[in-house]
Write a protein that holds these residues in place. Sequence first.
Motif, PDB file in Angstrom:
ATOM      1  N   LEU A  54       0.833  -1.208   0.000  1.00 52.30           N
ATOM      2  CA  LEU A  54       0.000   0.000   0.000  1.00 52.30           C
ATOM      3  C   LEU A  54       0.863   1.252   0.000  1.00 52.30           C
ATOM      4  N   GLU A  55       1.940   1.215   0.797  1.00 47.20           N
ATOM      5  CA  GLU A  55       2.837   2.371   0.863  1.00 47.20           C
ATOM      6  C   GLU A  55       3.438   2.644  -0.515  1.00 47.20           C
ATOM      7  N   CYS A  56       3.882   1.584  -1.187  1.00 45.89           N
ATOM      8  CA  CYS A  56       4.457   1.752  -2.534  1.00 45.89           C
ATOM      9  C   CYS A  56       3.421   2.325  -3.497  1.00 45.89           C
ATOM     10  N   ALA A  57       2.191   1.812  -3.400  1.00 43.86           N
ATOM     11  CA  ALA A  57       1.133   2.306  -4.284  1.00 43.86           C
ATOM     12  C   ALA A  57       0.843   3.774  -3.993  1.00 43.86           C
ATOM     13  N   LEU A  58       0.811   4.142  -2.708  1.00 39.31           N
ATOM     14  CA  LEU A  58       0.558   5.542  -2.345  1.00 39.31           C
ATOM     15  C   LEU A  58       1.694   6.444  -2.798  1.00 39.31           C
ATOM     16  N   LEU A  59       2.928   5.982  -2.625  1.00 45.30           N
ATOM     17  CA  LEU A  59       4.077   6.781  -3.071  1.00 45.30           C
ATOM     18  C   LEU A  59       4.032   6.988  -4.582  1.00 45.30           C
ATOM     19  N   LYS A  60       3.681   5.930  -5.320  1.00 43.89           N
ATOM     20  CA  LYS A  60       3.587   6.057  -6.774  1.00 43.89           C
ATOM     21  C   LYS A  60       2.456   7.012  -7.150  1.00 43.89           C
ATOM     22  N   ALA A  61       1.313   6.861  -6.464  1.00 38.02           N
ATOM     23  CA  ALA A  61       0.180   7.751  -6.751  1.00 38.02           C
ATOM     24  C   ALA A  61       0.558   9.197  -6.456  1.00 38.02           C
ATOM     25  N   ASN A  62       1.261   9.422  -5.342  1.00 39.01           N
ATOM     26  CA  ASN A  62       1.690  10.782  -5.004  1.00 39.01           C
ATOM     27  C   ASN A  62       2.674  11.316  -6.032  1.00 39.01           C
ATOM     28  N   GLU A  63       3.578  10.474  -6.475  1.00 41.60           N
ATOM     29  CA  GLU A  63       4.547  10.890  -7.494  1.00 41.60           C
ATOM     30  C   GLU A  63       3.824  11.243  -8.794  1.00 41.60           C
ATOM     31  N   ASP A  64       2.839  10.402  -9.158  1.00 43.88           N
ATOM     32  CA  ASP A  64       2.055  10.681 -10.365  1.00 43.88           C
ATOM     33  C   ASP A  64       1.305  12.005 -10.225  1.00 43.88           C
ATOM     34  N   LYS A  65       0.702  12.221  -9.047  1.00 45.50           N
ATOM     35  CA  LYS A  65      -0.021  13.481  -8.826  1.00 45.50           C
ATOM     36  C   LYS A  65       0.939  14.660  -8.876  1.00 45.50           C
ATOM     37  N   LYS A  66       2.112  14.494  -8.303  1.00 48.76           N
ATOM     38  CA  LYS A  66       3.112  15.573  -8.318  1.00 48.76           C
ATOM     39  C   LYS A  66       3.509  15.898  -9.761  1.00 48.76           C
ATOM     40  N   ASN A  67       3.782  14.858 -10.543  1.00 51.89           N
ATOM     41  CA  ASN A  67       4.153  15.067 -11.947  1.00 51.89           C
ATOM     42  C   ASN A  67       3.029  15.739 -12.724  1.00 51.89           C
ATOM     43  N   LEU A  68       1.802  15.297 -12.483  1.00 51.67           N
ATOM     44  CA  LEU A  68       0.650  15.905 -13.158  1.00 51.67           C
ATOM     45  C   LEU A  68       0.505  17.369 -12.754  1.00 51.67           C
ATOM     46  N   ALA A  69       0.673  17.644 -11.459  1.00 48.39           N
ATOM     47  CA  ALA A  69       0.561  19.034 -10.987  1.00 48.39           C
ATOM     48  C   ALA A  69       1.655  19.902 -11.609  1.00 48.39           C
ATOM     49  N   GLU A  70       2.865  19.358 -11.719  1.00 45.02           N
ATOM     50  CA  GLU A  70       3.954  20.125 -12.331  1.00 45.02           C
ATOM     51  C   GLU A  70       3.640  20.416 -13.800  1.00 45.02           C
ATOM     52  N   LYS A  71       3.101  19.423 -14.505  1.00 45.00           N
ATOM     53  CA  LYS A  71       2.748  19.638 -15.917  1.00 45.00           C
ATOM     54  C   LYS A  71       1.644  20.682 -16.038  1.00 45.00           C
ATOM     55  N   GLU A  72       0.644  20.592 -15.146  1.00 50.11           N
ATOM     56  CA  GLU A  72      -0.435  21.584 -15.171  1.00 50.11           C
ATOM     57  C   GLU A  72       0.112  22.977 -14.879  1.00 50.11           C
ATOM     58  N   ALA A  73       1.034  23.062 -13.912  1.00 43.80           N
ATOM     59  CA  ALA A  73       1.618  24.362 -13.572  1.00 43.80           C
ATOM     60  C   ALA A  73       2.388  24.926 -14.769  1.00 43.80           C
ATOM     61  N   GLU A  74       3.150  24.074 -15.438  1.00 45.56           N
ATOM     62  CA  GLU A  74       3.888  24.526 -16.619  1.00 45.56           C
ATOM     63  C   GLU A  74       2.924  25.016 -17.703  1.00 45.56           C
ATOM     64  N   LEU A  75       1.825  24.285 -17.886  1.00 49.47           N
ATOM     65  CA  LEU A  75       0.834  24.674 -18.884  1.00 49.47           C
ATOM     66  C   LEU A  75       0.199  26.019 -18.518  1.00 49.47           C
ATOM     67  N   ILE A  76      -0.124  26.195 -17.236  1.00 47.29           N
ATOM     68  CA  ILE A  76      -0.730  27.457 -16.793  1.00 47.29           C
ATOM     69  C   ILE A  76       0.237  28.611 -17.011  1.00 47.29           C
ATOM     70  N   VAL A  77       1.508  28.398 -16.651  1.00 42.23           N
ATOM     71  CA  VAL A  77       2.506  29.457 -16.840  1.00 42.23           C
ATOM     72  C   VAL A  77       2.674  29.766 -18.323  1.00 42.23           C
ATOM     73  N   SER A  78       2.709  28.733 -19.137  1.00 45.77           N
ATOM     74  CA  SER A  78       2.857  28.934 -20.583  1.00 45.77           C
ATOM     75  C   SER A  78       1.669  29.717 -21.143  1.00 45.77           C
ATOM     76  N   GLU A  79       0.466  29.334 -20.736  1.00 46.22           N
ATOM     77  CA  GLU A  79      -0.723  30.052 -21.200  1.00 46.22           C
ATOM     78  C   GLU A  79      -0.708  31.496 -20.712  1.00 46.22           C
TER      79      GLU A  79
END
Length: 133
Positions: A54-79
């Motif tokens: 479960l810990e591994c799954a949560l860490l992966k999910a958090n990493e995925d969310k972090k990566n998605l948030a970073e991509k969204e932030a980059e997109l917002i800044v670009s826009e």
Amino acid sequence: MEHFSSDGLGYNKSEVNEFVDYVIKKTEENIYTIKSQLDEIKRLQEELDRYKSLECALLKANEDKKNLAEKEAELIVSEAKDNANRIINDALLKAQKVQIEKETFENNLKIIKKKVRNNLLEQLNKIEEIETL
């Protein structure tokens, strides 16, 4: 070690048998306790493995969310940059248009002033002509 009483043929058989029964009982209790503890260890190890999974799954999910948030932030800044550039370009175009209108107005004002001056001079000349008559 317990001391057994002895009879003519050796140790008292009933005391020895009683002791052996006691040892067997204690050994069986120890075996049961060890088996229970091993079962508990196995259960706890499985639970630990489940929590680690479960810990591994949560860490992966958090990493995925972090990566998605970073991509969204980059997109917002670009826009935002694109919008800022568009706004600046629009403002520059409007400023150029206003500058052209100002220059046109100033030129027209000069022309009008010149025409008014010429008209006034003509009127003065006519007045002078009339006065001389």
